[in-house]
Design a protein around this motif. Structure first.
Motif, short mmCIF file in Angstrom:
data_model
loop_
_atom_site.label_atom_id
_atom_site.label_comp_id
_atom_site.label_asym_id
_atom_site.label_seq_id
_atom_site.Cartn_x
_atom_site.Cartn_y
_atom_site.Cartn_z
N GLU A 1 -37.72 28.23 83.28
CA GLU A 1 -37.22 28.43 81.90
C GLU A 1 -36.13 27.41 81.68
N ILE A 2 -36.23 26.67 80.59
CA ILE A 2 -35.21 25.68 80.25
C ILE A 2 -34.62 26.09 78.90
N ALA A 3 -33.33 26.19 78.83
CA ALA A 3 -32.63 26.65 77.62
C ALA A 3 -32.51 25.55 76.59
N VAL A 4 -33.63 24.92 76.28
CA VAL A 4 -33.72 23.84 75.31
C VAL A 4 -35.03 24.07 74.55
N PRO A 5 -35.06 23.84 73.23
CA PRO A 5 -36.32 23.99 72.50
C PRO A 5 -37.40 23.03 73.02
N PRO A 6 -38.68 23.39 72.81
CA PRO A 6 -39.77 22.54 73.31
C PRO A 6 -39.66 21.07 72.90
N ALA A 7 -39.22 20.77 71.69
CA ALA A 7 -39.11 19.37 71.26
C ALA A 7 -38.14 18.60 72.15
N GLY A 8 -37.05 19.23 72.58
CA GLY A 8 -36.09 18.58 73.46
C GLY A 8 -36.64 18.36 74.86
N VAL A 9 -37.41 19.32 75.35
CA VAL A 9 -38.03 19.18 76.67
C VAL A 9 -39.09 18.08 76.61
N TRP A 10 -39.89 18.07 75.53
CA TRP A 10 -40.94 17.06 75.38
C TRP A 10 -40.34 15.65 75.34
N ALA A 11 -39.21 15.50 74.67
CA ALA A 11 -38.57 14.18 74.57
C ALA A 11 -38.29 13.59 75.95
N VAL A 12 -37.93 14.44 76.90
CA VAL A 12 -37.64 13.99 78.27
C VAL A 12 -38.94 13.88 79.08
N LEU A 13 -39.77 14.91 79.02
CA LEU A 13 -41.00 14.96 79.82
C LEU A 13 -41.97 13.84 79.46
N SER A 14 -42.06 13.51 78.19
CA SER A 14 -43.05 12.52 77.75
C SER A 14 -42.65 11.08 78.07
N ASP A 15 -41.47 10.87 78.59
CA ASP A 15 -41.07 9.54 79.08
C ASP A 15 -41.59 9.42 80.52
N LEU A 16 -42.84 9.00 80.65
CA LEU A 16 -43.52 9.02 81.95
C LEU A 16 -42.86 8.11 82.98
N ARG A 17 -42.23 7.03 82.52
CA ARG A 17 -41.58 6.14 83.48
C ARG A 17 -40.39 6.80 84.18
N SER A 18 -39.79 7.79 83.53
CA SER A 18 -38.64 8.47 84.15
C SER A 18 -39.07 9.52 85.17
N MET A 19 -40.35 9.82 85.25
CA MET A 19 -40.82 10.86 86.18
C MET A 19 -40.48 10.56 87.63
N SER A 20 -40.43 9.30 87.98
CA SER A 20 -40.15 8.95 89.38
C SER A 20 -38.73 9.35 89.78
N ARG A 21 -37.83 9.52 88.83
CA ARG A 21 -36.48 9.99 89.15
C ARG A 21 -36.47 11.48 89.49
#
Length: 157
Positions: A12-32
């Motif tokens: 559970e992340i205390a952020v609305p889905p749009a905020g989570v998507w903004a981070v998750l959809s940056d695929l290049r950052s996944m390696s971090r």
């Protein structure tokens, strides 16, 4: 050697889905966030059908994989429900992230589908270079929890 069962972890992340998507959809950052992923190189902008090359590492073993995006759903277009998924070769599994609005923000679930009976090459590498598929799945599940925790921390920035 039979296949491996599916794996799943949620947070559970205390952020609305749009905020989570903004981070998750940056695929290049996944390696971090992912303990096993070294890097991702997408061939064009992310969308269903797009291919990517990944470099993975477990201990001293480094290997490439190819993936194809099978789902790319911005939660802004479906009442807060979002998803991204990719089919990975040579293991023939799908990795996915699903976003669902929750009372406190967003429920994020990461999944890996069941690993079918792997090829001889995958079986040999799993056994001799990675300590066995069962051992690797334990590490993958731990890595999923760590990835989701890092995603949560990244959404708070």
């Amino acid at each position: 050697m039979a296949g491996q069962p599916p794996l799943e972890a949620s947070i559970e992340i205390a952020v609305p889905p749009a905020g989570v998507w903004a981070v998750l959809s940056d695929l290049r950052s996944m390696s971090r966030r992912s303990p096993e992923l070294v890097g991702t190189w997408m061939f064009g902008a992310p969308r269903v059908g797009r291919w990517a090359l990944h470099l993975n590492r477990r201990r001293a073993v480094v290997w490439p994989t190819l993936s194809r995006l099978t789902r790319w759903k911005d939660p802004a277009h479906d009442g807060g429900r979002g998803a991204l998924a990719f089919y990975v070769w040579p293991t023939d599994v799908e990795w996915s992230y699903e976003l669902e609005p929750s009372g406190t923000g967003t429920l994020v679930t990461e999944r890996r589908t069941a690993l079918p009976r792997p090829s001889l090459l995958i079986r040999v590498v799993a056994k001799y270079a990675m300590g066995g598929a069962d051992s690797h799945d334990v590490e993958l599940l731990d890595g999923m929890h760590r990835t989701l925790a890092a995603l949560a921390a990244d959404t708070q920035r």
